[in-house]
Structures are given as C-alpha cells and as structure tokens.
Design a protein around this motif. Structure first.
Motif, mmCIF file in Angstrom:
data_model
loop_
_atom_site.group_PDB
_atom_site.id
_atom_site.type_symbol
_atom_site.label_atom_id
_atom_site.label_comp_id
_atom_site.label_asym_id
_atom_site.label_seq_id
_atom_site.Cartn_x
_atom_site.Cartn_y
_atom_site.Cartn_z
ATOM 1 N N UNK A 96 0.838 -1.204 0.000
ATOM 2 C CA UNK A 96 0.000 0.000 0.000
ATOM 3 C C UNK A 96 0.872 1.253 0.000
ATOM 4 N N UNK A 97 0.586 2.173 -0.891
ATOM 5 C CA UNK A 97 1.306 3.446 -0.982
ATOM 6 C C UNK A 97 0.603 4.485 -0.111
ATOM 7 N N UNK A 98 1.367 5.180 0.746
ATOM 8 C CA UNK A 98 0.768 6.134 1.683
ATOM 9 C C UNK A 98 1.138 7.579 1.407
ATOM 10 N N UNK A 99 1.949 7.838 0.370
ATOM 11 C CA UNK A 99 2.277 9.203 -0.065
ATOM 12 C C UNK A 99 2.903 10.073 1.027
ATOM 13 N N UNK A 100 3.499 9.442 2.039
ATOM 14 C CA UNK A 100 4.135 10.195 3.131
ATOM 15 C C UNK A 100 3.157 11.151 3.821
ATOM 16 N N UNK A 103 -2.260 11.006 7.722
ATOM 17 C CA UNK A 103 -3.640 10.545 7.772
ATOM 18 C C UNK A 103 -3.867 9.334 6.870
ATOM 19 N N UNK A 104 -3.162 9.311 5.724
ATOM 20 C CA UNK A 104 -3.289 8.165 4.830
ATOM 21 C C UNK A 104 -2.574 6.954 5.408
ATOM 22 N N UNK A 105 -1.429 7.166 6.056
ATOM 23 C CA UNK A 105 -0.711 6.060 6.690
ATOM 24 C C UNK A 105 -1.588 5.372 7.739
ATOM 25 N N UNK A 106 -2.245 6.175 8.584
ATOM 26 C CA UNK A 106 -3.112 5.627 9.633
ATOM 27 C C UNK A 106 -4.264 4.847 9.007
ATOM 28 N N UNK A 107 -4.852 5.416 7.955
ATOM 29 C CA UNK A 107 -5.981 4.752 7.294
ATOM 30 C C UNK A 107 -5.554 3.418 6.687
ATOM 31 N N UNK A 108 -4.383 3.412 6.033
ATOM 32 C CA UNK A 108 -3.887 2.192 5.395
ATOM 33 C C UNK A 108 -3.547 1.131 6.444
ATOM 34 N N UNK A 109 -2.929 1.541 7.539
ATOM 35 C CA UNK A 109 -2.607 0.602 8.625
ATOM 36 C C UNK A 109 -3.876 -0.084 9.120
ATOM 37 N N UNK A 127 7.088 8.314 13.331
ATOM 38 C CA UNK A 127 6.139 7.425 14.004
ATOM 39 C C UNK A 127 5.540 8.218 15.163
ATOM 40 N N UNK A 128 4.338 8.732 14.946
ATOM 41 C CA UNK A 128 3.695 9.627 15.911
ATOM 42 C C UNK A 128 2.868 8.836 16.926
ATOM 43 N N UNK A 129 2.282 9.560 17.873
ATOM 44 C CA UNK A 129 1.408 8.922 18.852
ATOM 45 C C UNK A 129 0.211 8.272 18.167
ATOM 46 N N UNK A 130 -0.263 8.911 17.073
ATOM 47 C CA UNK A 130 -1.392 8.333 16.334
ATOM 48 C C UNK A 130 -1.010 7.002 15.701
ATOM 49 N N UNK A 131 0.211 6.932 15.157
ATOM 50 C CA UNK A 131 0.691 5.656 14.616
ATOM 51 C C UNK A 131 0.757 4.595 15.719
#
Length: 335
Positions: A96-100, A103-109, A127-131
């Motif tokens: 999955x590509x998350x485009x850096x 919000x997209x990284x969290x959604x893809x995870x 790697x934030x608290x949200x991650x």
C-alpha cells in the motif's frame, strides 16, 4: 458455478480430507493419490478458498506493507527484499502506498489490520502517537522498516542516518571544503530528514566550521527540490564549494542545476549524498554517495517479522545495518 473441495474429492474418487492434505502439502499422501488429486484439480479448475482457510486456521499467510512513495526508486529496492523473503517463507504481500501523509498512513494501517494480515511492515516518516495508537490496537506483529520510533519501543530495521550523513560531510571536509551547504529533507522526518541534518551539523561542529542558515534548504526528497535548492545556493554572494544532499534524487537535481548555469561538477561545486540508488551511477559525473543496503533492510525486516509471526526467539528486535561510502567522481579536493 464455483468448484468446491467436494467436487474435487468426487472427481478424484477420494475423501475431502485427502484433498485437503494434498492442497496443504501434507506429506502423508501416497504419490499416486496425490497425482490423481492434482489431475482432478486441473480438470475442474479448482482454486482453494484462501479466505475460508484463513478463517479455519486463523492465519491468512498475508503480510501488509506500508510504503511511503511507490514512485521512489529506493523504496522499490526495499520492497524487492521484502518480497524475496516473503516468498521464501510462503507469505503473500499486500503493498500500500501512503504518499508520506500521516492521515493516509493511519488509514492504510487500519485497513490492512481489518483484512486480518498476519503481520505488518511499516515504512514511513515520523512514528507519531497516532501511529503508535493504531499499532497498539493490533494483535499481530509489526516491524518498522527503514525507520524507527523515538522511544525505540518497536521492532525495527534501519541504518544510523546521523552517522551516514556525518561520514558524507566529513568526506567533503577531508577534501578541504569549508563552505558546505545542505539540501535537507523535512525536519519532521526523524530519519531521512532530522537525523541527516544533525549529522551534517555534527560534522561541521567537529571540524570547527560555523553553521550558516543560508547554507541549508529544505527539500521534499525529489529531483525538482534539488534543482530549486541549488539555484538558491548559486545565487548567494558567498557561494558554497560543496553540497551535501539528504537523498540521491535531490543531489542529481543539484548537479543538473549546477550544469545548467554553465558550471562543472566537481570542479566548481562538489556534490555528495546518501542512498546509492541506481541513478547515482548513471548520472554524469557519477555521484559519490553513502550507500544504504536497501535490499538488505527489506529482507532483514521481513525475516524479523516472520520470526515474530511464528513466535520464534528474537535476540535483537532493533537492527542497525552498516552503511558504506561509495566514492565516485562528483567530489574533488578544493583547489
């Protein structure tokens, strides 16, 4: 109509349990029976239902991979290392590509975890608290690939980015350069951005060279931002004699910007960077760079994940791989 395991068993004249053993490569099947089942499978066009098998075994033999930028050549090399080891251990990959974008990284995870993957490899920026919150909701192993978390709490495979940048800048200093500029990545990125920026500053400080804010431009890791940053440096009254770029792609942009102004690399301006993508040896002059073992980072990350998924003993969950200075022809001694 969908062909079922019952249809294959009837066609082959065996029990459904025997078909299941053949499909799952169980050795306790006679060769002639195995051949008969495979022939029935081929005649009927039967495909085992991976979803059903996953529900029964609670394993999908699938690994999710979050990649920051699928267009970036360096991540393609990491993905190749992941894929090769995944194949070796009979895992499939969902890439999955998350485009850096956070919000997209969290959604893809979350999407990958909902698909019941057996494990997750995350390549990204900070790697934030949200991650971490998303990771903590997972009941499957997660390995950080080509990045780390600040607290070092998660399994990870990477290089020492600060040390890699330090070695690159130190090479310029060893060649007599003191007016050294940097094309940095975003400082919110702890590895390719901030850590490499810190390595640059540390090398200057150790050599007694004053830090000059005019000699630092923030790029986005891509070719075009290397061009723009170099145009800024060439417009300074006190032009730098050397440039350290945080990535090869930005370095190549810098080289072309220098050449567009009628100047030469390395005679007028030396250029060095980090990564060692294939283009580094294709550009002219060939780019001197600090090589990341990108294939190895992918391969070691996937191997670490397989151990965690199989609950094998893991002696070291944070792996730092070595980097290497590749000397080519874009750096020259200051005349």
């Amino acid at each position: 109509m969908t062909v079922t395991i019952y249809d294959v068993a009837r066609e082959a004249g065996v029990s459904m349990a025997t078909v299941s053993r053949v499909v799952n490569n169980n050795p306790n099947v006679k060769p002639q029976t195995r051949k008969k089942v495979y022939e029935a499978i081929e005649r009927l066009g039967y495909r085992p239902n991976a979803v059903a098998r996953g529900l029964a075994s609670k394993k999908t033999t699938t690994v999710g991979v979050v990649i920051p930028d699928i267009a970036n050549a360096i991540f393609a090399e990491v993905a190749r290392g992941i894929e090769d080891i995944a194949n070796m251990y009979h895992y499939n990959i969902i890439l999955c590509n998350a485009d850096k974008r956070k919000e997209k990284e969290i959604r893809v995870i979350n999407t990958l975890l909902e698909k019941q993957v057996d494990g997750l490899l995350f390549m990204g920026g900070a790697v934030t608290d949200e991650h971490l919150q998303a990771f903590n909701t997972s009941n499957v192993p997660i390995v950080l690939c080509a990045t780390t978390d600040e607290k070092g709490a998660m399994p990870s495979v990477d290089i020492d980015h600060e040390s890699a940048a330090f070695d690159a800048v130190q090479r310029l200093i060893a060649e007599g350069h003191r007016k050294i500029a940097m094309i940095s990545g975003t400082l919110q990125d702890p590895a390719n951005g901030y850590a490499r920026y810190q390595g640059y500053k540390k090398a200057l400080e150790q050599a007694g060279i004053p830090f000059d804010e005019d000699y630092v431009r923030i790029g986005n890791y891509r070719y075009e931002s290397g061009i723009e940053a170099m145009q800024h440096f060439l417009g300074l009254s006190n032009r730098p004699t050397a440039v350290f770029a945080a990535t090869d792609e930005m370095a190549i942009g810098a080289i072309h910007s220098i050449q567009d102004e009628g100047l030469k690399v390395p005679e007028d301006v030396s250029v060095i960077s980090v990564d060692n993508i294939r283009m580094a040896s294709m550009v002219r002059p060939q780019l001197t760079t600090v090589a990341q073992p990108m294939y190895d980072i992918g391969a070691v990350s996937m191997r670490l994940l397989t151990k965690l998924m199989k609950k094998e003993n893991v002696e070291q969950s944070r792996v730092v791989l070595p980097h290497e200075l590749i000397v080519r022809s874009s750096v020259a001694a200051l005349q």
